[in-house]
Design an enzyme around this catalytic site. Structure first.
Site, PDB file in Angstrom:
ATOM      1  N   GLY A 178       0.866  -1.172   0.000  1.00 56.66           N
ATOM      2  CA  GLY A 178       0.000   0.000   0.000  1.00 56.66           C
ATOM      3  C   GLY A 178       0.904   1.223   0.000  1.00 56.66           C
ATOM      4  O   GLY A 178       1.858   1.293   0.791  1.00 56.66           O
ATOM      5  N   ASP A 222      -1.620   4.648  -6.254  1.00 51.60           N
ATOM      6  CA  ASP A 222      -0.178   4.489  -6.008  1.00 51.60           C
ATOM      7  C   ASP A 222       0.631   5.657  -6.554  1.00 51.60           C
ATOM      8  O   ASP A 222       1.713   5.960  -6.072  1.00 51.60           O
ATOM      9  CB  ASP A 222       0.321   3.177  -6.613  1.00 51.60           C
ATOM     10  CG  ASP A 222      -0.138   2.009  -5.763  1.00 51.60           C
ATOM     11  OD1 ASP A 222      -1.275   1.570  -5.930  1.00 51.60           O
ATOM     12  OD2 ASP A 222       0.637   1.597  -4.873  1.00 51.60           O
TER      13      ASP A 222
HETATM   14  O1  MRU Z   1       0.657  -4.119  -4.525  1.00 54.43           O
HETATM   15  P1  MRU Z   1       0.033  -3.387  -3.373  1.00 54.43           P
HETATM   16  O2  MRU Z   1      -0.772  -4.252  -2.475  1.00 54.43           O
HETATM   17  O3  MRU Z   1       1.050  -2.535  -2.652  1.00 54.43           O
HETATM   18  O4  MRU Z   1      -0.976  -2.369  -4.077  1.00 54.43           O
HETATM   19  C1  MRU Z   1      -1.665  -1.464  -3.279  1.00 54.43           C
HETATM   20  C2  MRU Z   1      -2.645  -0.650  -4.005  1.00 54.43           C
HETATM   21  O5  MRU Z   1      -2.747  -0.681  -5.215  1.00 54.43           O
HETATM   22  C3  MRU Z   1      -3.462   0.307  -3.172  1.00 54.43           C
HETATM   23  O6  MRU Z   1      -4.733   0.441  -3.702  1.00 54.43           O
HETATM   24  C4  MRU Z   1      -2.777   1.670  -3.177  1.00 54.43           C
HETATM   25  O7  MRU Z   1      -1.447   1.555  -2.795  1.00 54.43           O
HETATM   26  C5  MRU Z   1      -3.463   2.639  -2.286  1.00 54.43           C
HETATM   27  S1  MRU Z   1      -3.166   2.305  -0.583  1.00 54.43           S
HETATM   28  C6  MRU Z   1      -3.849   3.507   0.355  1.00 54.43           C
END
Ligand code: MRU
Length: 352
Positions: free
Chosen positions: A49, A240
């Protein structure tokens, strides 16, 4: 409830974080006492995240510069450089990682040339704690601004996990649901399971249950049908990296959900702190998209589900064009419509 991540002890302490790969069946922390362990935790999604990755990296810098008090400032500067580089190579898409590392570097640079190494380390830990605390505040503010967009009795859909586990706590997309719920609005959340690593099923469904919010888990491929049945009145996801024009990178599958929302005339919202904007990129075309191990698709969770030798494409993120996003909710307010001008006005200045 364990915090998503926290610093243990003083400047010679360490980073402790929930190992999210074990959820929802096991709630256990791992201790990061060196940079290699911190990088491994980020790379293998033990902590994940965008905001949580940034906070973990900031604390990762603090563990990385330990043990060099006697070596002098030049040695510290060299070490800091190496540590920042190593952490920056852990994942490419979430800009919060680079934003946090840049803040750490800047904080070290602001220390007096005559300051002792330990004092610089103290300043770095203070900066990491500030990043952590700021994120906590930003999430609450996002929740307050965004909850106004949701009405009592609505069905909402989210993708991946943009909750407390992805941030300091409370989350970004999920903050809207938590805040609406606290305000007495009854909402029902449809949770996309989020192939291939199931952040929706394993993490979002778990978080919503913990907070007593009505939730229904669906496979990603069911979103269209759920929308067609009129069960969803808004979609909210995290981000992200958001480019200057509002194009938004988020977990793979988000773009598809945005297209479906447009086809059903359902507003699609993005919730993210200003630390997730990257105004140096004109559009989403320039956002680096992480490619992950094909085994996540062919051998998900330990069981082979595809024939040996099959070609696999596994981008971890996609980019939703700004035109499909009704509004972006950040800690400073709601950006609507999503245009470069409005983003510049809300995010471009340091003043709220
Ligand atoms: O691969 P991840 O689990 O790190 O991906 C996370 C996401 O895509 C979330 O939706 C994004 O980071 C927003 S977190 C507040």
């Amino acid at each position: 409830m364990l915090p998503t991540l926290h610093w243990v002890g003083d400047v010679d302490g360490h980073l402790s974080l929930i190992d999210q790969t074990l959820l929802p069946t096991e709630l256990r922390s791992i201790e990061c006492r060196d940079v290699a362990t911190t990088c491994e935790a980020i790379r293998s999604l033990r902590v994940r995240g965008a905001p949580a990755i940034g906070i973990a990296a900031a604390y990762g810098v603090c563990v990385g510069v330990q043990g060099c008090d006697a070596a002098g400032r030049a040695a510290l500067a060299e070490r800091l450089d190496a540590v920042v580089k190593e952490l920056a190579s852990s994942r490419p898409t979430a800009v919060n990682l680079f934003w946090a590392l840049e803040r750490m570097r800047r904080r070290a640079g602001q220390c007096n040339a005559s300051a002792a190494v330990r004092d610089v380390r103290e300043a770095l830990l203070a900066e990491a704690r500030e990043i952590h605390e700021e994120d906590r505040r930003m999430c609450r503010q996002i929740g307050e601004h965004g909850a106004r967009l949701l009405a009592d009795g609505q069905g909402v859909l989210t993708h991946c996990n943009a909750g407390g586990l992805a941030t300091a706590d409370y989350g970004t997309a999920l903050a809207l649901f938590f805040s609406a719920h606290e305000a007495g609005k009854r909402i029902h959340v449809y949770v996309d399971e989020t192939r291939p690593l199931l952040q929706g099923a394993r993490l979002t469904a778990w978080e919503l249950q913990q907070r007593g919010i009505d939730a229904t888990l669906i496979c990603d491929s069911m979103a269209a049908q759920v929308m067609r049945e009129g069960k969803v009145q808004a979609v909210v996801t995290g981000a992200d990296r958001i480019a200057a024009n509002g194009d938004t990178a988020n977990k793979i599958g988000t773009y598809g959900v945005a297209v479906l929302a447009a086809a059903h005339d359902i507003p699609f919202y993005v919730a993210a702190p200003t630390s997730t904007f990257d105004l140096s990129l004109a559009s989403g075309d320039q956002i680096p998209i992480e490619q992950r191990d094909p085994k996540e698709i062919t051998h998900g969770f330990g069981r082979q589900t595809a024939p040996d030798g099959i070609a696999v494409y596994n981008p971890a993120f996609d980019v939703t064009p700004a035109r499909l996003i009704r509004a972006i909710i950040c800690e400073r307010g709601v950006i609507e419509p999503v245009t470069e001008q409005r983003i510049g006005r809300m995010v471009g200045s340091s003043a709220p």
